[in-house]
Each structure stands twice: as C-alpha cells, then as structure tokens.
Design a protein around this motif. Sequence first.
Motif, mmCIF file in Angstrom:
data_model
loop_
_atom_site.group_PDB
_atom_site.id
_atom_site.type_symbol
_atom_site.label_atom_id
_atom_site.label_comp_id
_atom_site.label_asym_id
_atom_site.label_seq_id
_atom_site.Cartn_x
_atom_site.Cartn_y
_atom_site.Cartn_z
ATOM 1 N N ALA A 262 70.230 -4.423 -9.608
ATOM 2 C CA ALA A 262 68.878 -4.883 -9.904
ATOM 3 C C ALA A 262 68.102 -3.760 -10.582
ATOM 4 C CB ALA A 262 68.179 -5.311 -8.618
ATOM 5 N N ASN A 263 67.217 -4.125 -11.524
ATOM 6 C CA ASN A 263 66.377 -3.091 -12.120
ATOM 7 C C ASN A 263 65.179 -2.800 -11.213
ATOM 8 O OD1 ASN A 263 64.565 -5.192 -12.551
ATOM 9 N ND2 ASN A 263 65.075 -5.409 -14.728
ATOM 10 N N ARG A 264 64.337 -1.923 -11.642
ATOM 11 C CA ARG A 264 63.233 -1.474 -10.781
ATOM 12 C C ARG A 264 62.337 -2.629 -10.365
ATOM 13 N NH1 ARG A 264 60.656 3.331 -9.710
ATOM 14 N NH2 ARG A 264 58.456 3.127 -9.094
ATOM 15 N N ARG A 265 61.945 -3.437 -11.340
ATOM 16 C CA ARG A 265 61.026 -4.536 -11.025
ATOM 17 C C ARG A 265 61.650 -5.513 -10.036
ATOM 18 N NH1 ARG A 265 59.598 -9.054 -15.410
ATOM 19 N NH2 ARG A 265 61.517 -9.900 -14.521
ATOM 20 N N ALA A 266 62.900 -5.927 -10.290
ATOM 21 C CA ALA A 266 63.559 -6.896 -9.411
ATOM 22 C C ALA A 266 63.749 -6.327 -8.008
ATOM 23 C CB ALA A 266 64.902 -7.304 -9.998
ATOM 24 N N PHE A 267 64.120 -5.036 -7.927
ATOM 25 C CA PHE A 267 64.326 -4.426 -6.609
ATOM 26 C C PHE A 267 63.026 -4.400 -5.811
ATOM 27 C CE2 PHE A 267 64.211 -0.674 -3.849
ATOM 28 C CZ PHE A 267 65.305 -0.930 -3.036
ATOM 29 N N LEU A 268 61.956 -3.987 -6.447
ATOM 30 C CA LEU A 268 60.678 -3.881 -5.736
ATOM 31 C C LEU A 268 60.132 -5.258 -5.348
ATOM 32 C CD1 LEU A 268 58.941 -0.980 -7.710
ATOM 33 C CD2 LEU A 268 60.082 -0.889 -5.487
ATOM 34 N N GLU A 269 60.331 -6.264 -6.210
ATOM 35 C CA GLU A 269 59.889 -7.618 -5.862
ATOM 36 C C GLU A 269 60.648 -8.135 -4.646
ATOM 37 O OE1 GLU A 269 60.386 -9.989 -9.332
ATOM 38 O OE2 GLU A 269 58.546 -9.262 -10.316
ATOM 39 N N GLY A 270 61.970 -7.925 -4.625
ATOM 40 C CA GLY A 270 62.758 -8.339 -3.478
ATOM 41 C C GLY A 270 62.381 -7.560 -2.232
ATOM 42 N N ALA A 271 62.110 -6.263 -2.397
ATOM 43 C CA ALA A 271 61.725 -5.427 -1.257
ATOM 44 C C ALA A 271 60.407 -5.887 -0.649
ATOM 45 C CB ALA A 271 61.623 -3.968 -1.700
ATOM 46 N N GLU A 272 59.482 -6.329 -1.482
ATOM 47 C CA GLU A 272 58.193 -6.831 -0.982
ATOM 48 C C GLU A 272 58.412 -8.047 -0.083
ATOM 49 O OE1 GLU A 272 55.252 -5.721 -1.037
ATOM 50 O OE2 GLU A 272 55.007 -4.374 -2.745
ATOM 51 N N GLN A 273 59.301 -8.940 -0.479
ATOM 52 C CA GLN A 273 59.577 -10.135 0.315
ATOM 53 C C GLN A 273 60.230 -9.776 1.644
ATOM 54 O OE1 GLN A 273 61.925 -12.743 -2.151
ATOM 55 N NE2 GLN A 273 60.370 -12.878 -3.755
ATOM 56 N N VAL A 274 61.200 -8.858 1.614
ATOM 57 C CA VAL A 274 61.882 -8.451 2.848
ATOM 58 C C VAL A 274 60.908 -7.719 3.765
ATOM 59 C CG1 VAL A 274 63.743 -7.044 3.822
ATOM 60 C CG2 VAL A 274 64.112 -8.337 1.713
ATOM 61 N N TYR A 275 60.054 -6.890 3.181
ATOM 62 C CA TYR A 275 59.047 -6.171 3.972
ATOM 63 C C TYR A 275 58.112 -7.151 4.685
ATOM 64 C CZ TYR A 275 54.801 -3.534 4.994
ATOM 65 O OH TYR A 275 53.705 -3.002 5.630
ATOM 66 N N ALA A 276 57.634 -8.156 3.937
ATOM 67 C CA ALA A 276 56.716 -9.137 4.532
ATOM 68 C C ALA A 276 57.398 -9.897 5.658
ATOM 69 C CB ALA A 276 56.228 -10.097 3.451
ATOM 70 N N ARG A 277 58.655 -10.286 5.457
ATOM 71 C CA ARG A 277 59.383 -11.016 6.495
ATOM 72 C C ARG A 277 59.621 -10.139 7.726
ATOM 73 N NH1 ARG A 277 63.335 -12.566 3.576
ATOM 74 N NH2 ARG A 277 64.890 -11.006 4.190
ATOM 75 N N SER A 278 59.959 -8.880 7.495
ATOM 76 C CA SER A 278 60.211 -7.964 8.617
ATOM 77 C C SER A 278 58.947 -7.733 9.429
ATOM 78 C CB SER A 278 60.745 -6.625 8.082
ATOM 79 O OG SER A 278 61.970 -6.809 7.395
ATOM 80 N N ARG A 279 57.812 -7.559 8.745
ATOM 81 C CA ARG A 279 56.551 -7.371 9.464
ATOM 82 C C ARG A 279 56.174 -8.613 10.255
ATOM 83 N NH1 ARG A 279 53.034 -3.137 8.495
ATOM 84 N NH2 ARG A 279 52.050 -4.073 10.325
ATOM 85 N N ALA A 280 56.355 -9.800 9.627
ATOM 86 C CA ALA A 280 55.967 -11.046 10.288
ATOM 87 C C ALA A 280 56.823 -11.334 11.510
ATOM 88 C CB ALA A 280 56.058 -12.204 9.300
ATOM 89 N N ASN A 281 58.113 -10.985 11.444
ATOM 90 C CA ASN A 281 59.037 -11.302 12.539
ATOM 91 C C ASN A 281 59.293 -10.132 13.483
ATOM 92 O OD1 ASN A 281 59.318 -13.821 11.335
ATOM 93 N ND2 ASN A 281 61.135 -13.209 10.168
ATOM 94 N N GLY A 282 58.668 -8.998 13.206
ATOM 95 C CA GLY A 282 58.897 -7.831 14.051
ATOM 96 C C GLY A 282 60.308 -7.302 13.959
ATOM 97 N N GLU A 283 60.909 -7.383 12.776
ATOM 98 C CA GLU A 283 62.306 -6.971 12.600
ATOM 99 C C GLU A 283 62.380 -5.558 12.024
ATOM 100 O OE1 GLU A 283 63.791 -11.529 11.462
ATOM 101 O OE2 GLU A 283 63.513 -9.991 9.905
#
Length: 421
Positions: A262-283
Amino acid sequence: MPPDLHLLQMLPAAVLVVHDGVIRFANHVSAELLEVPSADSLIGRRPVEFVHPMDQARSSHRIEQVVVPSQAGRPNKPAEFRIRTDRGNLLMVLISSVSMEWDGAPAVLMCALDMTHQSEIQSQLRESEQNFRRLFDNMQDVYYRTNAQGVVQHVGPGVRRVLGYEPHEIEGRTAESYYPHSTDRDAFKAAIMAHGEVSDFPGQMVRRDGAVIDISISSHALYDHAGNFAGVEGIYRDVTQRKNLERELQRLATTDMLTGMANRRAFLEGAEQVYARSRANGEPLTLLMLDLDHFKSINDRFGHLEGDRALIAFAQAVKSQLRASDAVGRLGGEEFGVLLPLTTLTEGMEAASRILHSVRALELRDSAGQTYRITTSLGVSALRSSDRSLRDVLDRADQALYLAKHRGRDQIASLDVPPGL
C-alpha cells in the motif's frame, strides 16, 4: 322508397345494392366515400370501377361467392380492399357483403367502412413494433421481470450475450439462482423495498460457463391494484470491464508500484479505520515504523537500480513475518509502516524482532555478483487510552524509530517500554 331501403339510407356506413354487376341503390354515405356528386350519380355504375386493379379479381370472386344459392343469406367475412374514388384518391375500406333479392332477382348488399386512417395507424404500429423488436433483440442490456417471489416471468434476448443462457432457460427460475453471493441479492431486494427503485445498483452474477461477472441493475418495484408488492421489472448490464478498470485504477491509486505494498495514503486511510475500531471496541493495537538502514549508501555504491532491488527484497522480508490481518505500507523513500490489529505491545515487540532477524538474514547480490547485506531500524508504539488520534500513535512510533537509528541502527526501540527490554 321501400322501408328497408329507407333504413339503409340512414346507416352511418356506405351501403350499395348491386344487381347484375351494376349499382341499383346507394346511400348518401356511399356518395361521400366515393366522392361523387350524389348517391343518384352512382346508380347504373359498376362497383368494380372503384376497386383498385390489384384487388379487382378478389372483389369479383367474393361477389360471385355470395350470390351462390347455397350461400344465400350468409355474409362474406369483412375484408380490406383498396379503392380509388371518383376524384382519384386512394382509400382502404373494409367491405362486408351479403346476398339479397332485388325485384325478385338475386342481388348483393355491400357495406363499406373507411379504414384508411386506421390502416395508417396499424401500419405505424407495425413499423413501431418492428423497430422496438429490433432494438429489444439487439440491446446490450437484459430486460427482466419477476413476480413477488423472485421468479423470472420474462427475460429479454440480451441474456444470451450476458449470461450465455436462452431466455426460456431463465424464465421460471428464481433470479437468486444466478447470484454467486446471496448477500448481493438480499441487498438489492432491501433497496427495492425501501425506495421502490434502484439505479446502477452493483452486483454480480454467474454465467453459464461459471465465470462471475459484475452487473449494474436499474429496476423498479411492481404493485398490484391493491397496492401490494407484485414483483420487479428492469434491466441489468454486464459492467465487468468497467469494474475491472475501476479496480485497476484503485490499485494504481493505492499501491506502491515498486514494492506492491500500500502507498502512504492507502496505508494511513486503512490505519485510521483500524484505529477507530480498536478505540471503539477497547482492542489492543500496535504500530511499527521501519527504515532500511544506510539506503543512500546502497544507491551510491551500487546504483539506483540495485537500490530498488534492495527495497523490494526488504519489503518481501517484512511481509513474510506478518499475518493476513496485518497491514503494511511504504510511507516514502526507505520508510515503511506496519499496523498490527488485536496486538499487544509485547506481541508487537516480538513481531518487530522477527522482522529484524528476517532482514538481517537476507544476502543480496549486485549485478557484478558482489554480495552485501542490509539491516533495518524499528520503532514500536502501542495504542494508549490517552491517545486522542492515530497521529499520537504515529508520532510515538516515529520518535522510537529515530531513537533506534540514533542508538546505532539495526535494532528496535519503543517509548512505551524501558530501554534494554
């Protein structure tokens, strides 16, 4: 005038009585139809004078048939004939005839209706139908209609090109039979029921040869007179080429072409989604930042082509130590990021150690056959409850990477654990 002829005079259709091949009676409508000065001016003339030459033989035959004694009282079936009026205008008329007596001798009563306008309409309708059928048979889209249970009631010939089936092979089966994933059909039905129609709705279908194609559906719901859902009608088309192009453009827009990551933009966009899910679920979540050590010296020593090969080998060594659920991307130059969902700091440090040793184990060879080795520096950061955004995690990982390089490279550092762990 006899009473029965008086009634004939009042009819709204053209009426003629023909005896011995000539007209003995004509009503006023006949005069208007044949464009003569008066009904009396028709008396003594032969009706065949007004019949188009192409229809004269057929007209004479019908008259002969109706005066046959065995056919007395039985009318001929109505038939269309071309006639030419006294003024030379061509008309299409519908003529019925029946035998009768005139002064005790056999005669024929003929009734004519002007069908010229109707014939023109019918001709236009036929032409319109032919044009429609030609368009319908050659259209690239597939027309279809289903009942409330999803059973296909009708499907157009375009299905041959799109799915490889004959229409009769589709009709009587459920549309769902041709979906590779029931979730696609469920999503379509839900949209139809919610909105009454869909436009360019995405989905997939399975061709007769087993190939899965992308389709675009535009349809609307059908309802019966009581307002109950009665089925769906619409069209769908094969958009596989378009979807493949879109997927390729998406890949080009999100992929680093050298490493396939993944390039920089795609990696960071995916990371934002995983971060939000981890925060919401306490993971738990761990992030790694990696640098290929002394990359500039590789370029200077062996050239940029060899530098590219070193980057590709480095990327493969990193990916070989990751799970399918992990994400990796090239952030720029020789810097890479790795996202480890559902991973604690301790587990993340272990993953970083595996990557470190995987890169150390590489033995590269330049175009001249000279061997060399590469190393990497890694910064590790884990999600904290105090983090306000992904940027906080990225910043700590970046600072840890700087620390690892400052300490001499080819090692792992983290601001979340004591030095030396």
